[in-house]
Design an enzyme around this catalytic site. Structure first.
Site, short mmCIF file in Angstrom:
data_model
loop_
_atom_site.label_atom_id
_atom_site.label_comp_id
_atom_site.label_asym_id
_atom_site.label_seq_id
_atom_site.Cartn_x
_atom_site.Cartn_y
_atom_site.Cartn_z
N CYS A 195 40.76 32.68 42.17
CA CYS A 195 40.66 32.78 43.74
C CYS A 195 41.46 31.62 44.10
O CYS A 195 41.33 30.64 43.77
CB CYS A 195 39.31 32.75 44.15
SG CYS A 195 38.27 34.38 44.03
N CYS A 249 42.05 37.05 45.87
CA CYS A 249 40.86 36.67 46.44
C CYS A 249 40.66 35.30 46.94
O CYS A 249 41.51 34.38 46.60
CB CYS A 249 39.63 36.66 45.45
SG CYS A 249 39.75 36.00 43.77
#
Ligand code: NAD
Length: 265
Positions: free
Chosen positions: A87, A169
């Site tokens: 992420c 993400c």
């Protein structure tokens, strides 16, 4: 008696297209890059079966009409090459390939699509087959504007770009080119595929870095209408838009090639 040798033109083996043909030594380059990536660049992937990946890649397009390529053709290849990017570490780009890759080369924990296995293997290559032959066509391949948009190369990039965006993400980043008029281009892969496949449940913010070429006059900036368009699209997806002109770490890379310029001093 003199024997006359009959000469006739060989009929073309493949259909003739408007774009350049398959890159010479395509398969060897593909396999070589797979081994380089999995053995040297990311040794944590050293158990990857490059032979299998190479075969799945060519099976996606050999013996098929190069203008009838589909996402399904590439599915077996996609299933063999899942790779997670942490992420906050995804970097998209549009009309700024060199600069974005210069940046991830230095900032090794950030990933463009070309810093993942499939993007690394295919970057800069051309390939196509032919429905009437099991060989690659090294003479010509469909040009995406002049022949067909669903050609084997475009469909590949659309497919891998889509997955790359779906998998992202946290905060995602994009390097955009502020020295052209359409800095955010809705028709580009970034505008057409990547933005629309971000999952708002996973991606809360998109940070755009609008970079101006050092030598040319800036054309677009964070306050221009094309960037506002991107902001509006993200708003409908509930993704926060943050924009920065000439993000300094990337600017410093441009300055390496132009250290005497006033903006670099
Ligand atoms: P861009 O306009 O700079 O295009 C990138 C490359 O893809 C160029 O070589 C361009 O000629 C080609 N291209 C673009 N659309 C195409 C199409 N429909 N058919 C065939 N070739 C096409 O930037 P972009 O379109 O926004 O794409 C960059 C983004 O998408 C990146 O974030 C990357 O993740 C992904 N991508 C990478 C490649 C690549 O060649 N490595 C190609 C397409 C998309």
């Amino acid at each position: 008696v003199s024997v006359g040798i009959l000469m006739w033109r060989q009929p073309p083996k493949h259909k003739e297209w408007k774009g350049p043909g398959t890159t010479a030594h395509f398969y060897e380059i593909l396999l070589g890059r797979c081994y380089t990536y999995t053995q040297v660049v990311r040794p944590e992937l050293r158990h990857t079966d490059c032979q299998k990946i190479g075969k799945a890649f060519t099976s996606a397009f050999l013996s098929k009409d190069p203008c009838g390529s589909t996402e399904q053709d590439y599915r077996p290849l996609m299933e063999l090459t899942t790779q997670t990017v942490p992420c906050d570490k995804t970097l998209f780009w549009s009309k700024s390939s060199e600069l974005a890759h210069d940046y991830t080369w230095v900032q090794r924990d950030m990933y463009t699509l070309e810093d993942t296995l499939l993007g690394y293997m295919a970057d800069g290559l051309k390939w196509c087959g032919d429905s009437g032959s099991s060989e690659m066509n090294y003479q010509s391949c469909p040009h995406w504007r002049e022949d067909c948009s669903n050609n084997s190369v475009s469909v590949f990039w659309n497919t891998v770009s889509k997955r790359f965006a779906e998998d992202a993400c946290g905060v995602v980043h994009v390097v955009l080119n502020g020295s052209i008029s359409n800095t955010f281009d809705e028709k580009s892969t970034f505008g057409r595929v990547e933005v629309f496949n971000l999952h708002p449940e996973k991606v809360h913010t998109l940070k755009a870095w609008v970079m101006h070429n050092i030598e040319s006059v800036p054309s677009d900036s964070c306050s221009s209408s094309s960037l506002n368009n991107l902001k509006q699209i993200l708003k409908t997806k509930n993704i926060i838009f943050v924009c920065q002109n000439n993000y300094r770490p990337v600017r410093l890379l441009q300055c390496v090639k132009n250290p005497e310029h006033s903006s670099c001093r």
